[in-house]
Write a protein that holds these residues in place. Structure first.
Motif, PDB file in Angstrom:
ATOM      1  N   TYR A 176       0.791  -1.337   0.063  1.00 39.05           N
ATOM      2  CA  TYR A 176      -0.189  -0.172  -0.431  1.00 39.05           C
ATOM      3  C   TYR A 176       0.574   0.896   0.164  1.00 39.05           C
ATOM      4  CZ  TYR A 176      -4.921  -0.659   0.622  1.00 39.05           C
ATOM      5  OH  TYR A 176      -6.275  -0.638   0.558  1.00 39.05           O
ATOM      6  N   SER A 184      -3.323  -6.749  -5.534  1.00 41.39           N
ATOM      7  CA  SER A 184      -4.491  -6.725  -6.549  1.00 41.39           C
ATOM      8  C   SER A 184      -5.218  -5.572  -5.904  1.00 41.39           C
ATOM      9  CB  SER A 184      -5.543  -7.781  -6.069  1.00 41.39           C
ATOM     10  OG  SER A 184      -5.430  -8.131  -4.870  1.00 41.39           O
ATOM     11  N   PHE A 185      -4.491  -5.145  -4.633  1.00 40.24           N
ATOM     12  CA  PHE A 185      -5.423  -4.124  -3.732  1.00 40.24           C
ATOM     13  C   PHE A 185      -4.691  -2.820  -4.010  1.00 40.24           C
ATOM     14  CE2 PHE A 185      -4.976  -8.056  -0.793  1.00 40.24           C
ATOM     15  CZ  PHE A 185      -6.580  -7.551   0.007  1.00 40.24           C
ATOM     16  N   ILE A 186      -3.837  -3.168  -5.352  1.00 37.27           N
ATOM     17  CA  ILE A 186      -3.311  -1.155  -5.604  1.00 37.27           C
ATOM     18  C   ILE A 186      -3.739  -1.268  -7.442  1.00 37.27           C
ATOM     19  CG2 ILE A 186      -2.015  -1.026  -3.702  1.00 37.27           C
ATOM     20  CD1 ILE A 186       0.429  -1.400  -5.970  1.00 37.27           C
ATOM     21  N   GLY A 187      -4.754  -2.592  -7.172  1.00 40.03           N
ATOM     22  CA  GLY A 187      -5.005  -2.096  -8.975  1.00 40.03           C
ATOM     23  C   GLY A 187      -4.869  -3.137  -9.829  1.00 40.03           C
ATOM     24  N   PRO A 188      -3.661  -3.726 -10.269  1.00 37.45           N
ATOM     25  CA  PRO A 188      -3.712  -5.197 -10.844  1.00 37.45           C
ATOM     26  C   PRO A 188      -4.901  -6.036 -11.452  1.00 37.45           C
ATOM     27  CG  PRO A 188      -1.424  -4.670 -10.403  1.00 37.45           C
ATOM     28  CD  PRO A 188      -2.297  -3.321  -9.315  1.00 37.45           C
ATOM     29  N   ARG A 211      -8.287 -10.813  -7.901  1.00 43.81           N
ATOM     30  CA  ARG A 211      -8.858  -9.892  -8.255  1.00 43.81           C
ATOM     31  C   ARG A 211     -10.503 -10.122  -8.908  1.00 43.81           C
ATOM     32  NH1 ARG A 211     -10.612  -5.753  -5.820  1.00 43.81           N
ATOM     33  NH2 ARG A 211      -9.365  -4.619  -4.471  1.00 43.81           N
TER      34      ARG A 211
END
Lengths: 271, 269
Positions: free
Chosen positions: B120, B215-219, B224
């Motif tokens: 993060y 996955s928490f920051i977009g990819p 996800r």
């Protein structure tokens, strides 16, 4: 979708001919006798719930919830609020709520696992752009070229894939705050939300961002209908639907929408 | 065949019969008892739904390519950086003391912070400084977060490997006229690295799983993608599908790591 809508209309039409809810419909059908337990998100956002305090009755969903409860014969004191995640709402087994209200889009696939009430709100999808992309024209061609993001647990994901079909890869996030962080870091140009949420984010959360357009209601199922989520086969559904039908009939729902959602104007349609 | 060998063979047969019987009983109990639970039908519909699995599996496999991609460029970088950090913590020259401090601080910090927090903070924090595209991509900074965290662990394992080589080896190398650096490079490191291969295999497997934290920051990697299916279909089966894909990759890898461990233990006896 249209089928569900048609059914709902038919159901509403039928219900208006029956008597109003007499307060006994929900007897013996709730989690705790005499109490009406409603789940919302954690945190719950403006304009759906003001200040993350649903018990205040302020905010569109909070107001609708109390209205439905009253229609079903519950006093305001008998409404119990709990918090739940999306996953808790759809997991099999006993639920800790009677109804769950956090902008759940009604879809036929979800309907197989859980039950939805009649829709209490219809929202178009809207495009929120980062400060660097506020000059983007609201046309499909211009939108395709943007770097897109969305919240991964919303129907925005499939809408993007079906309607916008962006050139690049999507980036998906866990919640609004993370989309906000990605926009601030300039990792995405645009994100898709329901219109009220998009307006809230642009006004309050993401400095310099702008809602540049909303999709017309006929663009690939673009109209999102929000329903209260209930456990599959919950007999309470009939009572909730009856209450919502009565509120639609007597104008309560429209009045609440005007009160909490009236600033959803001035956003052009995407051509 | 002596009487003793016959007796031992008999004992072995008996043991494997008992093992087979008890395993069968356990499996049958699971297969029969679990579906007898009152909520089984709903659980089956939500977690083991064939139609949903068939619908989501191809896309999950597709998303798994991103996991593999991130893994493929992170793993070698981690190996190199981890080794460098381990060597930095081992320098003997007083002039290079700052390097030792740096190595110690690095491993302390990155082993002490949960991976997800590092992901993060680096994934959203550094691009927030105003880097131009494509240099602010979450793929780059998310990978860096993984690389930093895992390098710290891998460095510690390398250091343990270096310490496990008896110091007489170093003394012997020096007395043969090798320099400090040659002794490290040609005598100690080859043995040290071979000693820690099994443990590093385990780190590799852990890394493969932790790629999902990006996955928490977009990819949109497999976790996800499974989450997207989960919310669209209100069904947890895609998560089970993702778990199956992970197991297909990780079970052979863990078996191989165990085999290496066992072989090493046998050799040392």
């Amino acid at each position: 979708m249209t089928r569900i809508f048609a059914l709902t209309v038919a159901a509403c039409a039928l219900m208006t001919t029956t008597a109003m809810a007499d307060g006994h419909c929900a007897a013996g059908k709730t989690l705790d006798e005499g109490k009406f337990t409603i789940a919302t998100g954690n945190p719950a956002y403006y304009p759906w719930v003001m200040d993350n305090a649903p018990e205040s009755g302020k905010g569109f969903e909070a107001a609708v919830a109390y209205s439905v409860a009253a229609e079903m014969g519950f006093a305001a004191d008998d409404v119990v609020w709990v918090r739940s995640s999306f996953d808790e709402a759809i997991q099999p087994g006993a639920k800790n709520f009677d109804v769950n209200m956090q902008q759940y889009s009604i879809t036929p696939e979800r309907d197989e696992i859980v039950d939805f009430s009649a829709p209490y709100y219809s929202a178009p999808m809207a495009v929120l752009v980062s400060p660097g992309a506020i000059d983007t024209a609201p046309t499909m061609a211009a939108l395709k070229a943007l770097k897109w993001g969305a919240v991964g647990s919303t129907t925005a994901v499939s809408k993007l894939a079906e309607v916008v079909k962006p050139d690049g890869d999507l980036l998906l996030y866990g919640d609004n705050a993370d989309v906000n962080a990605a926009m601030t870091a300039n990792q995405i140009d645009a994100a898709l939300f329901d219109l009220p949420t998009a307006l809230f984010l642009s006004a309050v959360m993401i400095e310099g961002s702008k809602v540049i357009g909303q999709f017309p209601a006929d663009a690939g199922d673009s109209l999102d209908q929000f329903g209260m989520l209930l456990e599959d086969g919950n007999p309470l559904k009939a009572c909730v639907d009856e209450a919502l039908a009565a509120m639609t009939e007597n104008g309560t729902l429209a009045a609440l929408e005007a009160e909490w959602m009236q600033d959803t104007t001035g956003v052009p349609l995407i051509k | 065949m002596t009487r003793r060998e016959r007796y031992e063979q008999q004992q072995r047969r008996r043991a494997s019969l008992i093992a087979a019987a008890s395993s069968t009983i356990v499996v049958v109990a699971l297969v029969v008892l679990v579906p007898m639970a009152p909520g089984w039908e709903k659980v089956q519909k939500s977690f083991f739904n064939g139609a949903v699995l068939a619908k989501s599996f191809p896309k999950l496999l597709d998303a798994f390519r991103i996991n593999i991609m991130i893994f493929a460029w992170s793993a070698p970088t981690i190996a190199v950086l981890g080794l460098l950090i381990a060597l930095a913590r081992d320098v003997k020259s007083p002039a290079l003391f700052p390097l030792r401090i740096f190595g110690a601080a690095f491993t302390d910090v990155f082993r002490g912070v949960p991976v997800i927090l590092t992901v993060y903070l680096i994934g959203f924090g550094i691009p927030g400084l105003g880097l131009p595209r494509p240099w602010n991509s979450p793929y780059i900074w998310g990978s860096l977060a993984l690389i930093l965290t895992y390098s710290a662990y891998v460095a510690e394992i390398f250091r343990a490997g270096i310490d496990s080589v008896h110091h007489s080896q170093r003394s012997a190398a020096l007395s043969l006229g090798l320099s400090e650096r040659q002794a490290m490079r040609d005598v100690i490191l080859p043995q040290a690295i071979r000693n820690v291969v099994p443990s590093q295999m385990n780190m590799l497997i852990a890394l493969q799983k932790d790629v999902s934290l990006l996955s928490f920051i977009g990819p949109v990697e497999i976790f996800r993608q499974a989450g997207v299916f989960k919310s669209l279909l209100a069904n947890f089966t895609p998560y089970v599908g993702a778990a199956i894909i992970f197991l297909i990759v990780t079970i052979p890898a863990t078996r191989y790591a165990d085999y290496l461990m066992a072989r090493q233990t046998r050799k040392r006896r």
